[in-house]
Design a protein around this motif. Sequence first.
Motif, PDB file in Angstrom:
ATOM      1  N   UNK A  73      29.624  66.164 -15.627  1.00 37.89           N
ATOM      2  CA  UNK A  73      30.867  65.609 -16.154  1.00 37.89           C
ATOM      3  C   UNK A  73      31.730  65.061 -15.036  1.00 37.89           C
ATOM      4  N   UNK A  74      31.796  65.778 -13.897  1.00 39.48           N
ATOM      5  CA  UNK A  74      32.637  65.330 -12.793  1.00 39.48           C
ATOM      6  C   UNK A  74      32.110  64.030 -12.198  1.00 39.48           C
ATOM      7  N   UNK A  75      30.790  63.951 -12.014  1.00 34.81           N
ATOM      8  CA  UNK A  75      30.217  62.728 -11.454  1.00 34.81           C
ATOM      9  C   UNK A  75      30.315  61.553 -12.435  1.00 34.81           C
ATOM     10  N   UNK A  76      29.878  61.784 -13.677  1.00 35.02           N
ATOM     11  CA  UNK A  76      29.699  60.692 -14.637  1.00 35.02           C
ATOM     12  C   UNK A  76      31.034  60.118 -15.111  1.00 35.02           C
ATOM     13  N   UNK A  77      32.041  60.991 -15.287  1.00 31.97           N
ATOM     14  CA  UNK A  77      33.289  60.519 -15.882  1.00 31.97           C
ATOM     15  C   UNK A  77      34.439  60.397 -14.893  1.00 31.97           C
ATOM     16  N   UNK A  78      34.310  61.010 -13.661  1.00 35.24           N
ATOM     17  CA  UNK A  78      35.459  61.018 -12.758  1.00 35.24           C
ATOM     18  C   UNK A  78      35.183  60.319 -11.438  1.00 35.24           C
ATOM     19  N   UNK A  79      34.048  60.644 -10.791  1.00 37.75           N
ATOM     20  CA  UNK A  79      33.835  60.196  -9.422  1.00 37.75           C
ATOM     21  C   UNK A  79      33.242  58.786  -9.357  1.00 37.75           C
ATOM     22  N   UNK A  80      32.175  58.511 -10.146  1.00 32.34           N
ATOM     23  CA  UNK A  80      31.390  57.288  -9.968  1.00 32.34           C
ATOM     24  C   UNK A  80      31.711  56.132 -10.927  1.00 32.34           C
ATOM     25  N   UNK A  81      32.564  56.266 -11.941  1.00 27.74           N
ATOM     26  CA  UNK A  81      32.847  55.113 -12.805  1.00 27.74           C
ATOM     27  C   UNK A  81      33.429  53.940 -12.025  1.00 27.74           C
ATOM     28  N   UNK A  82      32.962  52.713 -12.413  1.00 25.18           N
ATOM     29  CA  UNK A  82      33.472  51.476 -11.838  1.00 25.18           C
ATOM     30  C   UNK A  82      33.784  50.499 -12.965  1.00 25.18           C
ATOM     31  N   UNK A  83      34.840  49.748 -12.776  1.00 26.38           N
ATOM     32  CA  UNK A  83      35.268  48.759 -13.764  1.00 26.38           C
ATOM     33  C   UNK A  83      35.439  47.421 -13.066  1.00 26.38           C
ATOM     34  N   UNK A  84      35.019  46.372 -13.794  1.00 25.68           N
ATOM     35  CA  UNK A  84      35.243  45.010 -13.289  1.00 25.68           C
ATOM     36  C   UNK A  84      35.512  44.087 -14.476  1.00 25.68           C
ATOM     37  N   UNK A 126      24.946  54.672 -16.971  1.00 22.52           N
ATOM     38  CA  UNK A 126      25.424  54.044 -18.204  1.00 22.52           C
ATOM     39  C   UNK A 126      26.287  52.841 -17.890  1.00 22.52           C
ATOM     40  N   UNK A 127      26.202  51.830 -18.759  1.00 23.41           N
ATOM     41  CA  UNK A 127      26.977  50.607 -18.563  1.00 23.41           C
ATOM     42  C   UNK A 127      27.446  50.078 -19.907  1.00 23.41           C
ATOM     43  N   UNK A 128      28.643  49.517 -19.901  1.00 19.99           N
ATOM     44  CA  UNK A 128      29.186  48.797 -21.058  1.00 19.99           C
ATOM     45  C   UNK A 128      29.586  47.420 -20.571  1.00 19.99           C
ATOM     46  N   UNK A 129      29.066  46.375 -21.258  1.00 15.19           N
ATOM     47  CA  UNK A 129      29.363  44.997 -20.898  1.00 15.19           C
ATOM     48  C   UNK A 129      29.963  44.280 -22.101  1.00 15.19           C
TER      49      UNK A 129
END
Length: 443
Positions: free
Chosen positions: A308-319, A103-106
Amino acid sequence: MKYVFKLMACLVIGLLFFGKVVGQDTIPMSFQEAVQLGLSQNIDYLKLLNQQEVLKVERLNAQFNHLPRVNLTNDNFRQIGQQFQQVEGELIVTNEINNIVSGRINANMPIFNGFRRTNDTKAGRNLEDAGKFGIERAKQEVMFNIAQQYLQVLLDEELYNIALENLENQKKQLDQIEGFVEAGLRTLSDLYNQRSEVARLETVAIDAKIQWESDLWDLAEMLQLGPNILPKPEQVSLDKLESEWLGMGLGELYSVALGQRKDYGQLMLLESANKNLLASAKSAYLPQLNAFFNYSTFFTSLDDRTFSNQFFTIFPQRSFGVSLSVPIFNNFENRASVARSRVDFQNQQLDKLALERRITQEVKMAYENYRGAIRRESATRVQLEAAEEAQTVIAERFRLGVSNFVDLAQANQQLVTAQSDFAQAQYTLYFQELMLKFALGVL
């Protein structure tokens, strides 16, 4: 026998013609009702209303371009085959089935783009207002066209009534001449001439009726009425009133027209809109500064941890940050866009100048025609009064045997001509006043 044959032929033609009208439905209709119906059925006017909805949305689009653009993207897919995993410093290749959810938000927002957004917003507002002016002018054009046909139908009806009245008078005159012949006061030539005149006037009445019905069908087509439906126009008041426009000079009338004509106001707004679009196109020559924010994450079935652990905690990236774009060479795309916008702006200026010249010509012509219609109405009124007096006198002289049939026929013809000319002058005056209002944009 010839007279009987002509009379029977006219009656047959009349029955055939009137038989076509028996099955028609008529709708009593005032001028305002005809205009409202015409507006609701006119295809070009309805298309302009539809186009106005597009202009409204485009104006809103230009305004909302000042806000950030936000997009959400989601991918769900399965990979089958070799999968690469890094375990304790080693890269392990295995043949696995990998289910992935990402998932991505731009978000992007222009900070500076050469005032493109400002000019686009102004252009969108001007284009929408120009569309409104175009709708108003189209409404006046529909009203003017309906008025022209509406008045033509009323004039045809009046001319038909004049023809009927003249026919009835000549039939009475025929009865008198028959009595004069029996009494020996008139010759048979007068009787035959009068019979011929009555037969001719019956044909004239039929022709007038056909013309009336033909124009009535044209009005029904203009109003888009259903099959076998005819309007029945109500009479309008032909009383001559002193017009406020007669007290103005041509210079004042030109100023009124330029201030009131919706098509001229439309072109002025289109000129402003094209000027804004030209400035917007030129903004491509300037650097573009934009702010951005990106957020992305994913889940893979190769990892034993929970979704939930992967999607919301471990792998999120922000730029987030800003990006600067400086145009250096774009294959003349920007230059071509500016050239097109400049030509559109210059053409719009030429259209406005051409319309200014046309408005002055239309106002002058409508003003002069209106004044001429006033003089013609006064002259035909005098003509009618004189023809009525002359016909009355000559008819009495004919009854006394002083005047001959030629004098009586000429007097009758002059009276009918005067009646027709006066009726046409009245409706022409009414129409020319509408024409002047239409040229001034105040209809």
